[in-house]
Design a protein around this motif. Structure first.
Motif, PDB file in Angstrom:
ATOM      1  N   HIS A   1     -41.098  48.095  74.585  1.00 30.41           N
ATOM      2  CA  HIS A   1     -41.586  47.627  75.880  1.00 30.41           C
ATOM      3  C   HIS A   1     -40.968  48.371  77.062  1.00 30.41           C
ATOM      4  CE1 HIS A   1     -44.086  44.445  74.334  1.00 30.41           C
ATOM      5  NE2 HIS A   1     -43.145  44.237  73.431  1.00 30.41           N
ATOM      6  N   LEU A   2     -40.269  49.465  76.791  1.00 30.28           N
ATOM      7  CA  LEU A   2     -39.801  50.294  77.915  1.00 30.28           C
ATOM      8  C   LEU A   2     -41.038  50.953  78.535  1.00 30.28           C
ATOM      9  CD1 LEU A   2     -36.582  51.886  76.369  1.00 30.28           C
ATOM     10  CD2 LEU A   2     -36.738  49.907  77.897  1.00 30.28           C
ATOM     11  N   TYR A   3     -40.859  51.588  79.701  1.00 28.19           N
ATOM     12  CA  TYR A   3     -42.038  52.134  80.385  1.00 28.19           C
ATOM     13  C   TYR A   3     -42.777  53.153  79.509  1.00 28.19           C
ATOM     14  CZ  TYR A   3     -40.182  49.850  84.595  1.00 28.19           C
ATOM     15  OH  TYR A   3     -39.717  48.933  85.510  1.00 28.19           O
ATOM     16  N   PHE A   4     -42.030  54.005  78.787  1.00 31.48           N
ATOM     17  CA  PHE A   4     -42.681  54.979  77.905  1.00 31.48           C
ATOM     18  C   PHE A   4     -42.031  54.990  76.525  1.00 31.48           C
ATOM     19  CE2 PHE A   4     -43.660  56.659  82.158  1.00 31.48           C
ATOM     20  CZ  PHE A   4     -45.040  56.565  82.062  1.00 31.48           C
ATOM     21  N   PRO A   5     -42.518  54.119  75.645  1.00 30.60           N
ATOM     22  CA  PRO A   5     -41.911  54.023  74.307  1.00 30.60           C
ATOM     23  C   PRO A   5     -41.979  55.343  73.531  1.00 30.60           C
ATOM     24  CG  PRO A   5     -43.459  52.215  74.694  1.00 30.60           C
ATOM     25  CD  PRO A   5     -43.619  53.165  75.829  1.00 30.60           C
ATOM     26  N   ASP A   6     -42.912  56.224  73.896  1.00 27.58           N
ATOM     27  CA  ASP A   6     -43.023  57.498  73.166  1.00 27.58           C
ATOM     28  C   ASP A   6     -42.042  58.552  73.678  1.00 27.58           C
ATOM     29  OD1 ASP A   6     -44.332  57.813  75.642  1.00 27.58           O
ATOM     30  OD2 ASP A   6     -45.726  59.297  74.835  1.00 27.58           O
ATOM     31  N   MET A   7     -41.345  58.242  74.763  1.00 23.36           N
ATOM     32  CA  MET A   7     -40.438  59.233  75.356  1.00 23.36           C
ATOM     33  C   MET A   7     -39.104  59.255  74.600  1.00 23.36           C
ATOM     34  SD  MET A   7     -39.079  59.380  79.307  1.00 23.36           S
ATOM     35  CE  MET A   7     -37.710  58.228  79.158  1.00 23.36           C
ATOM     36  N   PRO A   8     -38.698  60.416  74.068  1.00 29.03           N
ATOM     37  CA  PRO A   8     -37.404  60.442  73.397  1.00 29.03           C
ATOM     38  C   PRO A   8     -36.275  60.255  74.411  1.00 29.03           C
ATOM     39  CG  PRO A   8     -38.325  62.671  73.542  1.00 29.03           C
ATOM     40  CD  PRO A   8     -39.363  61.736  74.099  1.00 29.03           C
ATOM     41  N   ASP A   9     -35.150  59.736  73.977  1.00 29.51           N
ATOM     42  CA  ASP A   9     -34.008  59.578  74.884  1.00 29.51           C
ATOM     43  C   ASP A   9     -33.585  60.952  75.413  1.00 29.51           C
ATOM     44  OD1 ASP A   9     -33.910  56.855  74.432  1.00 29.51           O
ATOM     45  OD2 ASP A   9     -32.274  56.967  72.972  1.00 29.51           O
ATOM     46  N   PRO A  10     -33.116  61.012  76.664  1.00 30.07           N
ATOM     47  CA  PRO A  10     -32.651  62.307  77.178  1.00 30.07           C
ATOM     48  C   PRO A  10     -31.476  62.828  76.348  1.00 30.07           C
ATOM     49  CG  PRO A  10     -32.769  60.698  78.961  1.00 30.07           C
ATOM     50  CD  PRO A  10     -32.990  59.945  77.678  1.00 30.07           C
ATOM     51  N   ASP A  11     -31.523  64.121  76.035  1.00 31.09           N
ATOM     52  CA  ASP A  11     -30.368  64.761  75.396  1.00 31.09           C
ATOM     53  C   ASP A  11     -29.345  65.097  76.459  1.00 31.09           C
ATOM     54  OD1 ASP A  11     -31.576  65.113  72.675  1.00 31.09           O
ATOM     55  OD2 ASP A  11     -33.084  66.073  73.943  1.00 31.09           O
ATOM     56  N   LEU A  12     -29.860  65.466  77.624  1.00 35.81           N
ATOM     57  CA  LEU A  12     -29.001  65.976  78.692  1.00 35.81           C
ATOM     58  C   LEU A  12     -29.412  65.343  80.018  1.00 35.81           C
ATOM     59  CD1 LEU A  12     -27.052  68.117  79.966  1.00 35.81           C
ATOM     60  CD2 LEU A  12     -28.946  69.756  79.849  1.00 35.81           C
ATOM     61  N   VAL A  13     -28.428  64.831  80.744  1.00 36.47           N
ATOM     62  CA  VAL A  13     -28.663  64.331  82.102  1.00 36.47           C
ATOM     63  C   VAL A  13     -27.880  65.210  83.071  1.00 36.47           C
ATOM     64  CG1 VAL A  13     -28.380  62.398  83.722  1.00 36.47           C
ATOM     65  CG2 VAL A  13     -29.012  61.936  81.342  1.00 36.47           C
ATOM     66  N   ILE A  14     -28.562  65.701  84.083  1.00 37.31           N
ATOM     67  CA  ILE A  14     -27.925  66.540  85.105  1.00 37.31           C
ATOM     68  C   ILE A  14     -27.991  65.784  86.426  1.00 37.31           C
ATOM     69  CG2 ILE A  14     -28.024  68.741  86.350  1.00 37.31           C
ATOM     70  CD1 ILE A  14     -29.717  69.843  83.971  1.00 37.31           C
ATOM     71  N   ARG A  15     -26.832  65.530  87.035  1.00 29.66           N
ATOM     72  CA  ARG A  15     -26.853  64.974  88.391  1.00 29.66           C
ATOM     73  C   ARG A  15     -26.235  65.986  89.327  1.00 29.66           C
ATOM     74  NH1 ARG A  15     -25.834  59.087  90.886  1.00 29.66           N
ATOM     75  NH2 ARG A  15     -26.129  59.654  93.058  1.00 29.66           N
ATOM     76  N   THR A  16     -26.987  66.429  90.299  1.00 32.87           N
ATOM     77  CA  THR A  16     -26.476  67.418  91.239  1.00 32.87           C
ATOM     78  C   THR A  16     -25.633  66.750  92.313  1.00 32.87           C
ATOM     79  OG1 THR A  16     -28.511  67.223  92.538  1.00 32.87           O
ATOM     80  CG2 THR A  16     -28.425  68.995  90.895  1.00 32.87           C
ATOM     81  N   SER A  17     -24.995  67.559  93.110  1.00 30.42           N
ATOM     82  CA  SER A  17     -24.241  67.180  94.315  1.00 30.42           C
ATOM     83  C   SER A  17     -22.824  66.708  94.025  1.00 30.42           C
ATOM     84  CB  SER A  17     -24.971  66.106  95.139  1.00 30.42           C
ATOM     85  OG  SER A  17     -24.683  64.792  94.684  1.00 30.42           O
ATOM     86  N   GLY A  18     -22.398  66.803  92.770  1.00 31.38           N
ATOM     87  CA  GLY A  18     -21.019  66.481  92.440  1.00 31.38           C
ATOM     88  C   GLY A  18     -20.730  64.997  92.290  1.00 31.38           C
ATOM     89  N   GLU A  19     -21.727  64.145  92.563  1.00 31.11           N
ATOM     90  CA  GLU A  19     -21.501  62.706  92.347  1.00 31.11           C
ATOM     91  C   GLU A  19     -21.485  62.449  90.845  1.00 31.11           C
ATOM     92  OE1 GLU A  19     -20.723  60.924  94.749  1.00 31.11           O
ATOM     93  OE2 GLU A  19     -21.893  61.464  96.518  1.00 31.11           O
ATOM     94  N   THR A  20     -20.468  61.702  90.404  1.00 33.64           N
ATOM     95  CA  THR A  20     -20.351  61.467  88.957  1.00 33.64           C
ATOM     96  C   THR A  20     -20.662  60.010  88.638  1.00 33.64           C
ATOM     97  OG1 THR A  20     -17.993  61.249  89.323  1.00 33.64           O
ATOM     98  CG2 THR A  20     -18.756  63.354  88.490  1.00 33.64           C
ATOM     99  N   ARG A  21     -21.875  59.595  89.001  1.00 31.88           N
ATOM    100  CA  ARG A  21     -22.310  58.249  88.620  1.00 31.88           C
ATOM    101  C   ARG A  21     -23.778  58.295  88.224  1.00 31.88           C
ATOM    102  NH1 ARG A  21     -20.785  57.492  94.142  1.00 31.88           N
ATOM    103  NH2 ARG A  21     -22.557  57.971  95.481  1.00 31.88           N
ATOM    104  N   ILE A  22     -24.245  57.192  87.671  1.00 39.02           N
ATOM    105  CA  ILE A  22     -25.592  57.120  87.102  1.00 39.02           C
ATOM    106  C   ILE A  22     -26.596  56.493  88.080  1.00 39.02           C
ATOM    107  CG2 ILE A  22     -26.906  55.935  85.253  1.00 39.02           C
ATOM    108  CD1 ILE A  22     -25.398  58.535  84.398  1.00 39.02           C
ATOM    109  N   SER A  23     -26.111  55.602  88.959  1.00 37.45           N
ATOM    110  CA  SER A  23     -26.983  54.988  89.968  1.00 37.45           C
ATOM    111  C   SER A  23     -28.286  54.415  89.393  1.00 37.45           C
ATOM    112  CB  SER A  23     -27.295  55.996  91.099  1.00 37.45           C
ATOM    113  OG  SER A  23     -26.100  56.458  91.692  1.00 37.45           O
ATOM    114  N   ASN A  24     -28.127  53.677  88.297  1.00 37.29           N
ATOM    115  CA  ASN A  24     -29.260  52.883  87.760  1.00 37.29           C
ATOM    116  C   ASN A  24     -30.393  53.748  87.173  1.00 37.29           C
ATOM    117  OD1 ASN A  24     -30.437  50.432  87.127  1.00 37.29           O
ATOM    118  ND2 ASN A  24     -31.196  50.018  89.194  1.00 37.29           N
TER     119      ASN A  24
END
Ligand code: IPE
Ligand code: IPE
Ligand code: MG
Length: 251
Positions: free
Chosen positions: A183-206
């Protein structure tokens, strides 16, 4: 590794170090730092968002070049409504006009466009209309799926999944991880292997809370408007040096 911004018109080459047989299937980006980019130039924050368009398109091209199949981009969070009304209005209009400007080109490149997030009353009707048109236009594309996380919150997504389960009348004993994922928005979407957050902030922010349970995270210092495919390749090289254990021990 050092990185210099290429001359206008230049395209960053794929580094030799990047192993094309071990490219992440799904890369998710938190496009952050637009406001700081603008402030550093004495410009209004909205100019930073505008400058982020070129970064987005270059990252898409880089992802296509190395064969990434899923790219998810955080464009507007459920918390971003807290920003000044002018900025929110700008972001709504900007996302609408970006789709108008870029959807044909993305379509020609074989990109399927999707949107993850809540379609609530706060999202203007005409923005929803452009979103629907873009989904329809690109729905048969299979080269890469680009999901724009728009009015997206990871907690909201989990809440929505739980609501759907309750509506189905699921028995408590049947609630498991598979049931929630369905029931997630896209059940066919594989989990991300890699998350990139730019700007040097080291948080996930939801961002993608359920899906990133075992993602590799990288936090480059570059501000989103300066992000180019070279930074993406650098993050992929970093990813390829990690050992993913998923709770087990090294083989
Ligand atoms: C990210 O850049 C874009 C959105 C959240 C829409 P910001 O606007 O958060 O830029 P900073 O973090 O203030 O520099
Ligand atoms: C996260 O960035 C949301 C997007 C990039 C769309 P924010 O800039 O909103 O996150 P915080 O407020 O710094 O945590
Ligand atoms: Mg920010």
């Amino acid at each position: 590794m050092s990185y210099t911004i290429p001359e206008q018109g230049d395209v960053d080459p794929v580094p030799d170090l990047l192993d094309r047989t071990k490219v992440p299937v799904h890369i998710a980006c938190v496009m952050d730092g637009n406001g700081r980019w603008a402030s550093a130039r004495g410009l209004p924050r909205t100019e930073g968002h505008a400058a982020g368009e070129e970064a987005l398109l270059d990252v898409v091209d880089g992802a296509l070049e190395i064969g990434v199949r899923w790219l998810t981009l955080y464009a507007f969070s459920t918390e971003n409504w807290r920003r000044p009304a002018d900025e929110v209005r700008y972001l709504m209009g900007f996302n609408e006009s970006l789709l108008m400007r870029r959807r044909d080109e993305l379509n020609e490149k074989g990109v399927q466009i999707r949107f993850a997030g809540r379609r609530d009353w706060r999202v203007p009707r005409r923005v929803l209309k452009r979103m629907d048109e873009s989904i329809e236009l690109t729905k048969h594309n299979r080269r890469m799926t680009m999901t724009m996380a728009f009015n997206y919150g990871g907690r909201a997504e989990i809440v929505d999944a739980v609501r759907a389960l309750v509506e189905e009348g699921i028995a408590p004993g049947k609630v498991d991880e598979k049931a929630i994922r369905r029931h997630l928005y896209f059940p066919d979407m594989p989990d991300p292997d890699l998350v990139i957050r730019t700007s040097g902030e080291t948080r996930i922010s939801n961002f993608l809370l359920w899906e990133i349970a075992y993602s590799e995270l990288v936090f480059p210092e570059v501000l989103w408007p300066d992000m180019r495919r070279g930074h993406l390749y650098e993050a992929v090289v970093d990813f390829q040096q990690r050992i993913r254990r998923f709770g087990a021990v090294n083989p």
